[in-house]
Design a protein around this motif. Structure first.
Motif, PDB file in Angstrom:
ATOM      1  N   LEU A   5      10.978   4.330  -0.040  1.00  0.00           N
ATOM      2  CA  LEU A   5      11.062   4.792   1.340  1.00  0.00           C
ATOM      3  C   LEU A   5      12.207   4.088   2.056  1.00  0.00           C
ATOM      4  O   LEU A   5      12.500   2.934   1.792  1.00  0.00           O
ATOM      5  CB  LEU A   5       9.749   4.492   2.073  1.00  0.00           C
ATOM      6  N   VAL A   6      12.853   4.809   2.969  1.00  0.00           N
ATOM      7  CA  VAL A   6      13.881   4.228   3.832  1.00  0.00           C
ATOM      8  C   VAL A   6      13.197   3.964   5.162  1.00  0.00           C
ATOM      9  O   VAL A   6      12.951   4.872   5.942  1.00  0.00           O
ATOM     10  CB  VAL A   6      15.072   5.183   3.999  1.00  0.00           C
ATOM     11  N   THR A   7      12.860   2.700   5.390  1.00  0.00           N
ATOM     12  CA  THR A   7      12.045   2.336   6.544  1.00  0.00           C
ATOM     13  C   THR A   7      12.774   1.328   7.420  1.00  0.00           C
ATOM     14  O   THR A   7      13.067   0.220   6.971  1.00  0.00           O
ATOM     15  CB  THR A   7      10.716   1.712   6.068  1.00  0.00           C
ATOM     16  N   LEU A  28      12.588  -3.169  -0.165  1.00  0.00           N
ATOM     17  CA  LEU A  28      12.287  -1.859   0.388  1.00  0.00           C
ATOM     18  C   LEU A  28      10.806  -1.541   0.241  1.00  0.00           C
ATOM     19  O   LEU A  28      10.100  -2.149  -0.546  1.00  0.00           O
ATOM     20  CB  LEU A  28      13.130  -0.758  -0.272  1.00  0.00           C
ATOM     21  N   TRP A  29      10.339  -0.598   1.040  1.00  0.00           N
ATOM     22  CA  TRP A  29       8.956  -0.135   0.978  1.00  0.00           C
ATOM     23  C   TRP A  29       8.885   1.034   0.007  1.00  0.00           C
ATOM     24  O   TRP A  29       9.836   1.795  -0.147  1.00  0.00           O
ATOM     25  CB  TRP A  29       8.484   0.308   2.360  1.00  0.00           C
ATOM     26  N   TYR A  30       7.742   1.186  -0.664  1.00  0.00           N
ATOM     27  CA  TYR A  30       7.553   2.279  -1.608  1.00  0.00           C
ATOM     28  C   TYR A  30       6.086   2.690  -1.632  1.00  0.00           C
ATOM     29  O   TYR A  30       5.209   1.974  -1.158  1.00  0.00           O
ATOM     30  CB  TYR A  30       8.023   1.883  -3.012  1.00  0.00           C
ATOM     31  N   GLU A  82      19.630  11.091   5.947  1.00  0.00           N
ATOM     32  CA  GLU A  82      18.722  11.931   6.716  1.00  0.00           C
ATOM     33  C   GLU A  82      17.287  11.639   6.311  1.00  0.00           C
ATOM     34  O   GLU A  82      16.948  11.621   5.138  1.00  0.00           O
ATOM     35  CB  GLU A  82      19.013  13.408   6.473  1.00  0.00           C
ATOM     36  N   VAL A  83      16.473  11.400   7.286  1.00  0.00           N
ATOM     37  CA  VAL A  83      15.053  11.178   7.049  1.00  0.00           C
ATOM     38  C   VAL A  83      14.337  12.458   7.450  1.00  0.00           C
ATOM     39  O   VAL A  83      14.430  12.889   8.593  1.00  0.00           O
ATOM     40  CB  VAL A  83      14.526   9.978   7.872  1.00  0.00           C
ATOM     41  N   PRO A  84      13.639  13.095   6.515  1.00  0.00           N
ATOM     42  CA  PRO A  84      12.961  14.346   6.844  1.00  0.00           C
ATOM     43  C   PRO A  84      11.962  14.158   7.977  1.00  0.00           C
ATOM     44  O   PRO A  84      11.335  13.117   8.111  1.00  0.00           O
ATOM     45  CB  PRO A  84      12.232  14.717   5.554  1.00  0.00           C
ATOM     46  N   HIS A  85      11.850  15.178   8.772  1.00  0.00           N
ATOM     47  CA  HIS A  85      10.944  15.147   9.912  1.00  0.00           C
ATOM     48  C   HIS A  85       9.646  15.837   9.508  1.00  0.00           C
ATOM     49  O   HIS A  85       9.650  16.812   8.765  1.00  0.00           O
ATOM     50  CB  HIS A  85      11.595  15.872  11.096  1.00  0.00           C
TER      51      HIS A  85
END
Length: 102
Positions: A5-7, A28-30, A82-85
């Motif tokens: 995840l890109v957090t 990073l978070w996963y 881009e982080v999906p919404h």
């Protein structure tokens, strides 16, 4: 299946509350073997890669927009992540039903 995840730091508590894990070596978070990715949509950088081989694929939707295509006249810029919404009508820094901590 593991999904990185890109957090942003400001959202670490929200992603942790949803069950994500911290990888200290990669910083990073996963998530691992999550059947419903909907709560994590805003932090998944590449939806197609995340959906490959996942049982949750039928429940997912594609991001609403894509990054602008560079033209030959445009100056080089930083890469766009881009982080999906999730589809909720809220501002990116506001919580929605998918990201709110109970």
């Amino acid at each position: 299946m593991r999904i990185n995840l890109v957090t942003p730091f400001a959202e670490k508590d929200a992603v942790k509350a949803l069950g994500a894990r911290w990888d200290a070596s990669k910083k990073l978070w996963y998530i691992v073997n999550v059947t419903d990715l909907t709560p994590f949509l805003r932090w998944i950088p590449n939806m197609e890669a995340a959906m490959e081989g996942s049982d949750a694929a039928p429940q997912m939707t594609k991001p609403r927009s894509s990054p602008p295509k560079p033209t030959k006249d445009s100056a080089p810029s930083k890469p766009v992540i881009e982080v999906p919404h999730c589809g909720c009508n809220v501002l990116p820094w506001e919580d929605c039903v998918h990201t709110a901590i109970p």
